[in-house]
Design a protein around this motif. Structure first.
Motif, mmCIF file in Angstrom:
data_model
loop_
_atom_site.group_PDB
_atom_site.id
_atom_site.type_symbol
_atom_site.label_atom_id
_atom_site.label_comp_id
_atom_site.label_asym_id
_atom_site.label_seq_id
_atom_site.Cartn_x
_atom_site.Cartn_y
_atom_site.Cartn_z
ATOM 1 N N THR A 18 2.410 11.525 -1.663
ATOM 2 C CA THR A 18 1.172 12.294 -1.584
ATOM 3 C C THR A 18 0.770 12.714 -2.990
ATOM 4 O OG1 THR A 18 1.709 13.136 0.613
ATOM 5 C CG2 THR A 18 0.089 14.376 -0.649
ATOM 6 N N THR B 98 -4.817 17.622 -1.876
ATOM 7 C CA THR B 98 -3.969 16.443 -1.749
ATOM 8 C C THR B 98 -4.784 15.257 -1.265
ATOM 9 O OG1 THR B 98 -3.387 16.860 0.554
ATOM 10 C CG2 THR B 98 -1.988 17.869 -1.130
ATOM 11 N N PRO C 216 -3.726 10.896 0.007
ATOM 12 C CA PRO C 216 -2.679 9.877 0.040
ATOM 13 C C PRO C 216 -2.692 9.063 -1.244
ATOM 14 C CG PRO C 216 -4.147 9.687 1.942
ATOM 15 C CD PRO C 216 -4.716 10.711 1.033
#
Length: 130
Positions: free
Chosen positions: A41, A100, A102
């Motif tokens: 992440t 955040t 991916p």
């Protein structure tokens, strides 16, 4: 021993064995983050001022997030278990201090056929150097 602003006397970290204090003391004994993270992440600081003071470990993690960084990289830099880093990041995320996304491994582009003449010239050049 490496310089650690949280440990100016070098008593909490030993190069051979790592931290001498249980890492969960830095996350108030919590082992489960409130948010879902994996090791890849990407995390980055938002620049939002925190209303409440955060601990030194939270501040250190937040400093590492000035540029996009993965959870695994933060764990490596801090020498703390990823589980603890996830708990600290979860706290920072809930306060709006980080965001955040991916990890983007990149979408595969169109398949191109390499230039055969270029590859042969490269091979010939390498063979001459041997």
């Amino acid at each position: 021993m490496p310089d650690d602003p949280d440990d100016p006397d070098g008593r909490l970290l030993d190069d051979a064995v790592g931290r001498l204090v249980r890492p969960y003391t830095f996350s108030d004994g919590r082992t489960t983050p409130a948010c879902d993270f994996d090791l890849m992440t990407m995390v980055v600081a938002t620049g939002t001022e925190l209303r409440r003071n955060v601990g030194l470990d939270h501040a250190h993690v937040l400093e590492l997030c000035r540029t996009p960084v993965t959870v695994a990289e933060i764990a490596g830099h801090t020498r703390m278990p990823a589980t603890v880093i996830k708990v600290l990041l979860s706290d920072l995320l809930e306060r709006g201090a980080v965001v955040t996304r991916p990890f983007d491994f990149g979408k595969p582009g169109p398949v191109t056929v390499p230039d055969l003449d270029l590859l042969e010239a490269l091979r010939d050049g390498l063979l001459k150097r041997l």
